[in-house]
Design an enzyme around this catalytic site. Structure first.
Site, PDB file in Angstrom:
ATOM      1  N   ASP A   1       6.410  -7.058   1.270  1.00  0.00           N
ATOM      2  CA  ASP A   1       5.387  -7.699   0.430  1.00  0.00           C
ATOM      3  C   ASP A   1       5.500  -9.223   0.477  1.00  0.00           C
ATOM      4  O   ASP A   1       6.592  -9.765   0.657  1.00  0.00           O
ATOM      5  CB  ASP A   1       5.545  -7.201  -1.019  1.00  0.00           C
ATOM      6  CG  ASP A   1       4.295  -7.473  -1.844  1.00  0.00           C
ATOM      7  OD1 ASP A   1       3.207  -7.652  -1.268  1.00  0.00           O
ATOM      8  OD2 ASP A   1       4.421  -7.507  -3.088  1.00  0.00           O
TER       9      ASP A   1
ATOM     10  N   ASN B   1       3.093 -11.366   2.252  1.00  0.00           N
ATOM     11  CA  ASN B   1       2.439 -12.041   3.398  1.00  0.00           C
ATOM     12  C   ASN B   1       1.347 -13.004   2.953  1.00  0.00           C
ATOM     13  O   ASN B   1       1.237 -14.120   3.452  1.00  0.00           O
ATOM     14  CB  ASN B   1       1.777 -11.015   4.328  1.00  0.00           C
ATOM     15  CG  ASN B   1       2.782 -10.146   5.048  1.00  0.00           C
ATOM     16  OD1 ASN B   1       3.970 -10.425   5.018  1.00  0.00           O
ATOM     17  ND2 ASN B   1       2.302  -9.093   5.689  1.00  0.00           N
TER      18      ASN B   1
ATOM     19  N   TRP C   1       2.665 -16.080   1.188  1.00  0.00           N
ATOM     20  CA  TRP C   1       3.337 -16.950   2.164  1.00  0.00           C
ATOM     21  C   TRP C   1       2.302 -17.807   2.894  1.00  0.00           C
ATOM     22  O   TRP C   1       2.493 -19.012   3.060  1.00  0.00           O
ATOM     23  CB  TRP C   1       4.118 -16.087   3.161  1.00  0.00           C
ATOM     24  CG  TRP C   1       4.869 -16.885   4.170  1.00  0.00           C
ATOM     25  CD1 TRP C   1       6.105 -17.454   4.019  1.00  0.00           C
ATOM     26  CD2 TRP C   1       4.424 -17.234   5.488  1.00  0.00           C
ATOM     27  NE1 TRP C   1       6.463 -18.131   5.161  1.00  0.00           N
ATOM     28  CE2 TRP C   1       5.459 -18.011   6.082  1.00  0.00           C
ATOM     29  CE3 TRP C   1       3.275 -16.956   6.224  1.00  0.00           C
ATOM     30  CZ2 TRP C   1       5.366 -18.515   7.378  1.00  0.00           C
ATOM     31  CZ3 TRP C   1       3.178 -17.463   7.518  1.00  0.00           C
ATOM     32  CH2 TRP C   1       4.208 -18.234   8.081  1.00  0.00           C
TER      33      TRP C   1
ATOM     34  N   ARG D   1      -4.950 -15.478   4.422  1.00  0.00           N
ATOM     35  CA  ARG D   1      -4.002 -14.376   4.278  1.00  0.00           C
ATOM     36  C   ARG D   1      -3.623 -13.733   5.620  1.00  0.00           C
ATOM     37  O   ARG D   1      -2.494 -13.324   5.846  1.00  0.00           O
ATOM     38  CB  ARG D   1      -4.575 -13.315   3.335  1.00  0.00           C
ATOM     39  CG  ARG D   1      -4.769 -13.810   1.893  1.00  0.00           C
ATOM     40  CD  ARG D   1      -5.403 -12.729   1.029  1.00  0.00           C
ATOM     41  NE  ARG D   1      -4.575 -11.531   1.003  1.00  0.00           N
ATOM     42  CZ  ARG D   1      -3.521 -11.373   0.206  1.00  0.00           C
ATOM     43  NH1 ARG D   1      -3.189 -12.312  -0.650  1.00  0.00           N
ATOM     44  NH2 ARG D   1      -2.816 -10.278   0.263  1.00  0.00           N
TER      45      ARG D   1
ATOM     46  N   HIS E   1      -0.165 -12.124   7.538  1.00  0.00           N
ATOM     47  CA  HIS E   1       0.017 -10.780   8.100  1.00  0.00           C
ATOM     48  C   HIS E   1       0.518 -10.861   9.539  1.00  0.00           C
ATOM     49  O   HIS E   1       1.344 -10.056   9.970  1.00  0.00           O
ATOM     50  CB  HIS E   1      -1.294  -9.995   8.040  1.00  0.00           C
ATOM     51  CG  HIS E   1      -1.726  -9.685   6.633  1.00  0.00           C
ATOM     52  ND1 HIS E   1      -0.847  -9.210   5.686  1.00  0.00           N
ATOM     53  CD2 HIS E   1      -2.933  -9.778   6.020  1.00  0.00           C
ATOM     54  CE1 HIS E   1      -1.507  -9.022   4.538  1.00  0.00           C
ATOM     55  NE2 HIS E   1      -2.764  -9.368   4.708  1.00  0.00           N
TER      56      HIS E   1
ATOM     57  N   SER F   1      -0.902   0.663   2.309  1.00  0.00           N
ATOM     58  CA  SER F   1      -0.879   1.767   1.344  1.00  0.00           C
ATOM     59  C   SER F   1      -2.263   2.399   1.207  1.00  0.00           C
ATOM     60  O   SER F   1      -3.273   1.796   1.615  1.00  0.00           O
ATOM     61  CB  SER F   1      -0.415   1.255  -0.024  1.00  0.00           C
ATOM     62  OG  SER F   1      -1.449   0.499  -0.636  1.00  0.00           O
TER      63      SER F   1
ATOM     64  N   GLU G   1      -3.794   2.495  -1.312  1.00  0.00           N
ATOM     65  CA  GLU G   1      -4.527   1.638  -2.255  1.00  0.00           C
ATOM     66  C   GLU G   1      -4.994   0.331  -1.610  1.00  0.00           C
ATOM     67  O   GLU G   1      -5.823  -0.383  -2.175  1.00  0.00           O
ATOM     68  CB  GLU G   1      -3.644   1.282  -3.467  1.00  0.00           C
ATOM     69  CG  GLU G   1      -3.406   2.442  -4.425  1.00  0.00           C
ATOM     70  CD  GLU G   1      -2.469   3.500  -3.877  1.00  0.00           C
ATOM     71  OE1 GLU G   1      -1.455   3.139  -3.241  1.00  0.00           O
ATOM     72  OE2 GLU G   1      -2.765   4.699  -4.040  1.00  0.00           O
TER      73      GLU G   1
ATOM     74  N   TRP H   1      -6.921  -0.162   0.723  1.00  0.00           N
ATOM     75  CA  TRP H   1      -8.360  -0.145   1.089  1.00  0.00           C
ATOM     76  C   TRP H   1      -9.173  -0.918   0.056  1.00  0.00           C
ATOM     77  O   TRP H   1     -10.326  -1.257   0.292  1.00  0.00           O
ATOM     78  CB  TRP H   1      -8.889   1.292   1.176  1.00  0.00           C
ATOM     79  CG  TRP H   1      -8.236   2.133   2.231  1.00  0.00           C
ATOM     80  CD1 TRP H   1      -7.311   3.117   2.027  1.00  0.00           C
ATOM     81  CD2 TRP H   1      -8.446   2.072   3.660  1.00  0.00           C
ATOM     82  NE1 TRP H   1      -6.932   3.669   3.228  1.00  0.00           N
ATOM     83  CE2 TRP H   1      -7.620   3.055   4.244  1.00  0.00           C
ATOM     84  CE3 TRP H   1      -9.257   1.290   4.490  1.00  0.00           C
ATOM     85  CZ2 TRP H   1      -7.575   3.276   5.623  1.00  0.00           C
ATOM     86  CZ3 TRP H   1      -9.208   1.518   5.860  1.00  0.00           C
ATOM     87  CH2 TRP H   1      -8.374   2.498   6.408  1.00  0.00           C
TER      88      TRP H   1
ATOM     89  N   LEU I   1      17.519   4.053  16.853  1.00  0.00           N
ATOM     90  CA  LEU I   1      16.891   3.964  15.531  1.00  0.00           C
ATOM     91  C   LEU I   1      15.593   4.778  15.458  1.00  0.00           C
ATOM     92  O   LEU I   1      14.812   4.785  16.420  1.00  0.00           O
ATOM     93  CB  LEU I   1      16.569   2.485  15.252  1.00  0.00           C
ATOM     94  CG  LEU I   1      15.873   2.177  13.925  1.00  0.00           C
ATOM     95  CD1 LEU I   1      16.889   2.057  12.804  1.00  0.00           C
ATOM     96  CD2 LEU I   1      15.079   0.878  14.015  1.00  0.00           C
TER      97      LEU I   1
ATOM     98  N   ILE J   1       7.417   0.129  -7.266  1.00  0.00           N
ATOM     99  CA  ILE J   1       7.462   1.040  -6.110  1.00  0.00           C
ATOM    100  C   ILE J   1       6.129   1.058  -5.362  1.00  0.00           C
ATOM    101  O   ILE J   1       6.081   1.345  -4.171  1.00  0.00           O
ATOM    102  CB  ILE J   1       7.789   2.485  -6.585  1.00  0.00           C
ATOM    103  CG1 ILE J   1       9.090   2.533  -7.401  1.00  0.00           C
ATOM    104  CG2 ILE J   1       7.851   3.471  -5.436  1.00  0.00           C
ATOM    105  CD1 ILE J   1      10.366   2.516  -6.626  1.00  0.00           C
TER     106      ILE J   1
HETATM  107  C1  IPE Z   1       2.669  -2.656  -1.374  1.00  0.00           C
HETATM  108  O1  IPE Z   1       2.266  -3.973  -1.540  1.00  0.00           O
HETATM  109  C2  IPE Z   1       2.105  -2.086  -0.120  1.00  0.00           C
HETATM  110  C3  IPE Z   1       2.618  -2.638   1.123  1.00  0.00           C
HETATM  111  C4  IPE Z   1       3.578  -3.511   1.251  1.00  0.00           C
HETATM  112  C5  IPE Z   1       2.007  -2.124   2.315  1.00  0.00           C
HETATM  113  P1  IPE Z   1       0.997  -4.348  -2.433  1.00  0.00           P
HETATM  114  O2  IPE Z   1       0.865  -5.821  -2.394  1.00  0.00           O
HETATM  115  O3  IPE Z   1      -0.182  -3.561  -1.980  1.00  0.00           O
HETATM  116  O4  IPE Z   1       1.443  -3.814  -3.849  1.00  0.00           O
HETATM  117  P2  IPE Z   1       0.946  -4.184  -5.312  1.00  0.00           P
HETATM  118  O5  IPE Z   1      -0.556  -4.051  -5.316  1.00  0.00           O
HETATM  119  O6  IPE Z   1       1.364  -5.601  -5.578  1.00  0.00           O
HETATM  120  O7  IPE Z   1       1.638  -3.228  -6.210  1.00  0.00           O
HETATM  121  C1  IPE Z   2       2.060  -7.157   2.076  1.00  0.00           C
HETATM  122  O1  IPE Z   2       1.708  -8.451   1.770  1.00  0.00           O
HETATM  123  C2  IPE Z   2       1.272  -6.593   3.244  1.00  0.00           C
HETATM  124  C3  IPE Z   2       0.270  -5.585   2.861  1.00  0.00           C
HETATM  125  C4  IPE Z   2       0.135  -5.053   1.691  1.00  0.00           C
HETATM  126  C5  IPE Z   2      -0.628  -5.159   3.909  1.00  0.00           C
HETATM  127  P1  IPE Z   2       0.510  -8.748   0.778  1.00  0.00           P
HETATM  128  O2  IPE Z   2      -0.759  -8.838   1.561  1.00  0.00           O
HETATM  129  O3  IPE Z   2       0.487  -7.784  -0.334  1.00  0.00           O
HETATM  130  O4  IPE Z   2       0.915 -10.197   0.258  1.00  0.00           O
HETATM  131  P2  IPE Z   2       0.841 -10.718  -1.219  1.00  0.00           P
HETATM  132  O5  IPE Z   2       1.588  -9.772  -2.091  1.00  0.00           O
HETATM  133  O6  IPE Z   2      -0.613 -10.783  -1.588  1.00  0.00           O
HETATM  134  O7  IPE Z   2       1.482 -12.066  -1.162  1.00  0.00           O
HETATM  135 MG    MG Z   3       1.375  -7.730  -2.180  1.00  0.00          MG
END
Ligand code: IPE
Ligand code: IPE
Ligand code: MG
Length: 241
Positions: free
Chosen positions: A18, A20, A23, A31, A35, A63, A65, A67, A129, A192
């Site tokens: 999490d 990206n 950052w 964004r 990624h 995830s 979610e 989408w 691995l 989680i």
């Molecule tokens: C969790 O990160 C999913 C992935 C890292 C792929 P999210 O950024 O989607 O999680 P929430 O929404 O902050 O819980």
């Molecule tokens: C995790 O980074 C990658 C995915 C969920 C695809 P985020 O995109 O959730 O980055 P933040 O949490 O918004 O910084």
């Molecule tokens: Mg995130």
């Protein structure tokens, strides 16, 4: 790593990658830039995990979610997975890594599905691995899928016996069904987010403030070192107490 920590290398490590977006935004970038850096970091962390002696690494990439994000971001991520998997397959073979995608791939484009199939076929003989990329993965969706598969087996003349915990694990995605020893979440949040709900039952949890694109070799070593100092009791008491 110190030699006394070698015996305590976690076998199955799961990472919620999490941070990206934050950052990228911190540097005035979009964004997607985060990624891209995040995907590049996956290679580094996978290599380090193999060196440390981790046997199974499950990485949360998208995830069920996710989408809910803008079409722009979702499309960007899907294209990134496609390019990334395509390019990375050859390196995975060279590094003797067995790679899988866990999650509902039916919702992915045909092109991406073909690349996933190709990666899984070409790396199937890998004896190093085991790498799982969780794409369109949700812990609840995995459990629903497991229940449906069990129910279908019962309807097809399978014996309705007393379902055991080991039976449930048989209906999960096989390459990621093993109990998670160490769950890492980068990016500062402590939740989680629907990852491996069944498998994290007794996982040690390591939360890092570091955003995923910057979570490198040293950060992984710190997490593994944290694990080495955890006393895992699984509900029992310490020997001798
Ligand atoms: C969790 O990160 C999913 C992935 C890292 C792929 P999210 O950024 O989607 O999680 P929430 O929404 O902050 O819980
Ligand atoms: C995790 O980074 C990658 C995915 C969920 C695809 P985020 O995109 O959730 O980055 P933040 O949490 O918004 O910084
Ligand atoms: Mg995130």
């Amino acid at each position: 790593m110190k030699s006394d920590e070698m015996s305590a290398v976690p076998s199955h490590v799961a990472i919620i990658m999490d941070g990206n977006g934050r950052w990228a935004q911190a540097q005035g970038q979009v964004r997607g830039y985060g990624h891209k850096q995040g995907a590049a970091n996956v290679k580094e962390v996978v290599r380090c995990a193999a060196e440390i002696g981790i046997q199974r690494l499950t990485l949360y990439a998208f995830s069920t979610e996710n989408w809910r994000r803008s079409a722009l971001e979702v499309n960007f991520l899907m294209r990134l997975f496609s390019t990334y998997i395509d390019e990375y397959t050859r390196e995975l073979v060279a590094e003797n890594i067995q790679a899988h995608v866990v999650g509902d791939v039916s919702a992915l484009s045909r092109t991406l599905r073909e690349k996933i199939e190709r990666m899984e076929e070409l790396t199937a003989a890998g004896t190093g691995l085991v790498l799982n990329l969780a794409i369109n993965y949700g812990g609840r969706a995995e459990l629903v899928r497991a229940m449906r598969r069990y129910a279908a087996e019962c309807l097809n003349g399978g014996q309705i016996e007393e379902l055991t915990e080991a039976d449930v694990a048989r209906y999960l995605y096989p390459s990621a069904a093993a109990d998670v020893d160490l769950l890492i979440r980068t990016g500062g949040e402590r939740r989680i987010s629907n990852f491996l709900l069944w498998q994290v039952s007794y996982a040690e949890m390591y939360f890092s403030e570091v955003l995923w694109p910057e979570f490198g070799r040293d950060e992984l070593a710190k997490a593994v070192s944290y694990f080495a100092h955890c006393e895992r009791r699984f509900g029992a008491v310490k020997a001798g107490d």
